[in-house]
Design an enzyme around this catalytic site. Structure first.
Site, PDB file in Angstrom:
ATOM      1  CD  GLU A  47      92.683  65.431  73.715  1.00 55.19           C
ATOM      2  OE1 GLU A  47      93.715  65.121  73.056  1.00 55.19           O
ATOM      3  OE2 GLU A  47      91.545  64.892  73.283  1.00 55.19           O
ATOM      4  CE1 TYR A  92     108.208  61.550  75.376  1.00 52.64           C
ATOM      5  CE2 TYR A  92     106.733  59.844  75.666  1.00 52.64           C
ATOM      6  CZ  TYR A  92     107.739  60.368  74.866  1.00 52.64           C
ATOM      7  OH  TYR A  92     108.140  59.866  73.736  1.00 52.64           O
ATOM      8  CE1 TYR A 130      95.008  67.132  69.278  1.00 51.42           C
ATOM      9  CE2 TYR A 130      96.235  66.910  71.622  1.00 51.42           C
ATOM     10  CZ  TYR A 130      95.239  66.606  70.396  1.00 51.42           C
ATOM     11  OH  TYR A 130      94.313  65.524  70.822  1.00 51.42           O
ATOM     12  CG  ASP A 148      96.550  64.568  66.883  1.00 53.14           C
ATOM     13  OD1 ASP A 148      95.972  64.630  65.683  1.00 53.14           O
ATOM     14  OD2 ASP A 148      96.312  63.779  67.948  1.00 53.14           O
ATOM     15  CB  THR A 314     111.799  60.657  71.899  1.00 48.28           C
ATOM     16  OG1 THR A 314     111.893  61.904  72.775  1.00 48.28           O
ATOM     17  CG2 THR A 314     110.247  60.339  72.068  1.00 48.28           C
TER      18      THR A 314
END
Length: 371
Positions: A47, A92, A130, A148, A314
């Site tokens: 996840e 990330y 989440y 999500d 991003t």
């Protein structure tokens, strides 16, 4: 929750939305490596990897990660650099650091067992609503929502919710809606089915409504508004930063790399020396001045614009101009810098943009050797 939304929720419950959705999922679920086990640690890793990343991209990373860190204990004791290296290219990177930090807490405070209640699991670093809902429902069968972007898109159409899904406040409404209709006989499959439906059927721009197993429950389809939902405000344009990046090579054929700070973007990763360009000044001179002033490295410029490399985050765009220089002294390096050869550079964790530069450097060096 307003009265009209409550009516729609009662309607989909009465029409057995959950049963139809889970029945479809049981027949059509994709074979994915993290679905082979309900081990909460494996669910957790998958996840975290899947956040803002496509399934096809995640699969090889997940397999390599689980091969190297198959348990809570293995990840808890692993050097951070090894973790970042396995994660390299997935982006990330704070996700990997937060995951390891939280896993260490599980190892030390919970005897290596991932908590099975909302309060404790939500207290772990990097575990938001989440992720907590996904682990509790998928691994432990708890009726917790896991909302999500895919789920918000599906639910916005099923229940005709026109709240802006880009706004954090909207998530609470969607969580309440999912909690109200969750299929308590199998919350694991229910949440996974919502995500699956959003990924392969109820897609952002061209939903496959005539293939949808819950089309008869969908308010947006009945009203012909499926292409207008979800409502999502546009993000701000990404900031562009021009960088000068330096391949500084010594007389032994090794290049200089430096470690990024412990906090912030791409923390603790290795890169070629890189800095923001000052407009209007000569790029080559800026490179030699930077090496001298910041690292006490004396070098001669050989190629001011050896290659260019762009990288899009991003919120940020790097436009990188890469120069090559030959180092003429033997500087004393700090702990945050080191010389590496072609074999050694493969072992360090680098951002994708710098890894591409490293690969180009290796290729050009090998061609030079062949000559």
């Amino acid at each position: 929750m307003n009265e009209e939304l409550e009516k729609r929720i009662k309607k989909v419950i009465a029409k057995k939305f959950g049963e139809d959705l889970v029945g479809w999922f049981e027949q059509e679920m994709r074979e994915l490596p993290w679905r082979e086990s309900r081990d909460p640690y494996r669910v957790w890793v998958s996840e975290i990897m899947l956040q803002q990343t496509r399934v096809d991209t995640v699969i090889p990373y997940y397999n390599r990660f689980m091969e190297q860190f198959p348990s809570v204990e293995a990840l808890a004791y692993a050097p951070e650099e090894d973790v970042l290296k396995v994660w390299e290219g997935l982006g990330y990177y704070s996700r990997a650091r937060n995951l390891q930090s939280a896993v260490r807490e599980v190892h030390e405070s919970y005897q290596g067992i991932v908590p099975d209640n909302l309060k404790e699991i939500s207290s772990l670093k990097g575990v938001g609503p989440y992720t907590a809902g996904a682990i509790l429902s998928i691994a432990y069968g708890k009726p917790e929502p896991a909302v999500d972007g895919n789920v918000m898109r599906v639910m916005s159409r099923i229940l005709s919710i026109d709240d802006d899904i880009a706004k954090p406040a909207s998530r609470k409404k969607f969580e309440a809606a999912v909690r109200a209709i969750i299929y308590e006989e199998n919350p694991s499959y229910f949440n996974q089915a919502l995500m699956e439906l959003g990924a392969i059927v109820c897609t952002p721009t061209s939903p496959s409504c005539f293939l949808c197993p819950v089309q008869s429950h969908c308010t947006a389809f009945a009203e012909g508004t499926q292409h207008e939902l979800p409502v999502k405000s546009k993000k701000k344009a990404a900031k562009t930063v021009e960088l000068l990046t330096v391949i500084a090579e010594n007389n032994k054929g090794k290049v200089l790399i430096s470690r990024r700070p412990e906090q912030g973007l791409l923390a603790n990763m290795w890169e070629f020396p890189s800095f923001e360009r000052t407009p209007g000044l000569n790029a080559g001179q800026q490179m030699t001045d930077y090496l001298q002033s910041d690292h006490e490295v004396e070098a001669i410029l050989t190629e001011e614009k050896w290659m260019t490399q762009d990288h899009i985050f991003t919120h940020l765009v790097w436009k990188m101009q890469v120069g090559r220089l030959n180092v003429t002294n033997e500087p004393v390096l700090t702990e945050q810098m080191k010389w590496v050869d072609q074999a050694e550079i493969e072992k360090v964790a680098m951002p994708v943009s710098h890894r591409k530069i490293a690969n180009a450097w290796k290729e050009s060096t090998e061609k030079g050797t062949e000559k």
